[in-house]
Design an enzyme around this catalytic site. Structure first.
Site: not given
Ligand code: NAP
Length: 312
Positions: A53, A97, A120
């Site tokens: 990422k 994460q 997200d």
């Protein structure tokens, strides 16, 4: 006739090229979209995901920051870190994460993220915006599946779409996106009766259940579009041989490597479907792609009119 392969890597490259142009325009007006990633502990899979990422941010000319608290971190520390990132005007997107260690209240931490920076798309506010079809940040994997359909000119309006799986991060948002695109949507889960019959009626199948090769080729309506979200690592030789019985080259690779990634749809479905995402190389690359896209979108929405004008 074998299915048309819906190449996620090609679409990733297309979207990256578009994002690069938009980011270049944002640079010209003094804006550098930025993503802050929080990686707790030393889970090797999570480390790999976060690394890719951050690499994607660099490739696109976006800012990125990596925070790596130790595995014994407290919920309070995580909440303070999220508050600091919420308050930092340079940060457009915050990525926590998952999974977080057991002692951390993951729900509280995710809900502390400013919805304007929720790249997200997991925050209840983002989910609510999606339910009511208002502009907001949408979970990356389902958003990527929609890009695959759209950029391959697969007609969604009026189609019978069946979504397998009802998780908050894939199945539910996927069903809502298809519904907003005017499909007639059926959501299936572990308690669904006569699953093969339900799938046989589908023009579009999205499989997200986490079970390798579960959806059989003869459940697929000939010509249907199949989006396979599942990414399951198979290491058992007998299982690999059964799944890849019609794919000698892939079986050869399995023998050399000792593992193979298999989707939730049986590989033989490629002989029946009209179009199909491969595993790997289909939905997988779209998740990071849409994270990048969401970060740029968050920058645009948060920073107002001048940033929006840079889009076109
Ligand atoms: P999840 O949270 O475990 O949810 C699985 C869903 O599948 C649940 O709703 C479950 O039903 C349903 N299900 C399980 N067995 C079933 C069966 N036999 N028939 C019908 N439905 C069944 O999984 P997830 O996070 O949504 O992920 C699903 C898959 O997508 C996994 O393979 C994951 O690795 C993959 N994934 C890939 C990406 C990517 O970037 N490619 C991103 C995210 C996820 P119940 O609700 O009744 O339990």
């Amino acid at each position: 006739m074998p299915a048309r392969i819906l190449d996620g890597l090609k679409i990733r490259d297309e979207i990256f090229a578009e994002l690069k142009t938009e980011i270049g325009r944002l640079h010209n007006i003094g804006i550098r979209p930025g993503l802050a990633a929080v990686l707790v502990g030393e889970n090797p899979a999570s480390q790999l995901y976060v690394k890719s990422k951050i690499a994607a941010c660099e490739q696109l000319g976006m800012a990125s920051w990596l925070h790596t608290p130790p595995a014994n971190i407290t919920t309070e520390y995580m909440l303070q870190l999220v508050r600091d990132l919420n308050a930092d005007d340079n940060v457009d997107g915050i990525l926590i994460q998952l999974p977080l260690p057991g002692q951390v209240d993951a729900k509280r931490v995710l809900e502390a993220v400013d919805p304007a920076k929720d790249v997200d798309g997991f925050h209840p506010v983002s989910m609510g915006m999606l339910v009511s079809n208002r502009p907001g940040l949408v979970a990356c994997t389902p958003a990527g599946c929609m890009e695959i359909l759209r950029r391959n000119q697969i007609a969604v309006e009026g189609a019978n779409a069946v979504v397998l799986g009802r998780s908050d991060i894939v199945g539910k948002p996927m069903a809502l996106l298809l519904l907003h695109a005017n499909a007639t949507v059926t959501i299936c889960h572990s308690k669904t009766k006569d699953l093969p019959e339900v799938i046989r009626r589908a023009d579009i199948v999205v499989a997200a259940i986490g079970k390798e090769g579960y959806v059989q080729a003869d459940w697929i309506k000939p010509g249907a579009a199949v989006i396979d979200v599942g990414t399951n690592k198979v290491t058992d030789a007998a299982e690999a041989a059964a799944l890849l019985r019609n794919f000698p080259e892939r079986l050869e690779k399995f023998r050399a490597k000792g593992n193979v990634l298999i989707g939730d749809v049986h590989p033989d479905a490629a002989q029946v479907a009209g179009a199909l995402t491969p595993v790997p190389g289909g939905v997988g690359p779209m998740t990071i792609t849409m994270l990048m896209s969401n970060t740029v979108k968050a920058a645009r929405l948060r920073r107002g009119a001048s940033a929006t004008a840079a889009r076109s």
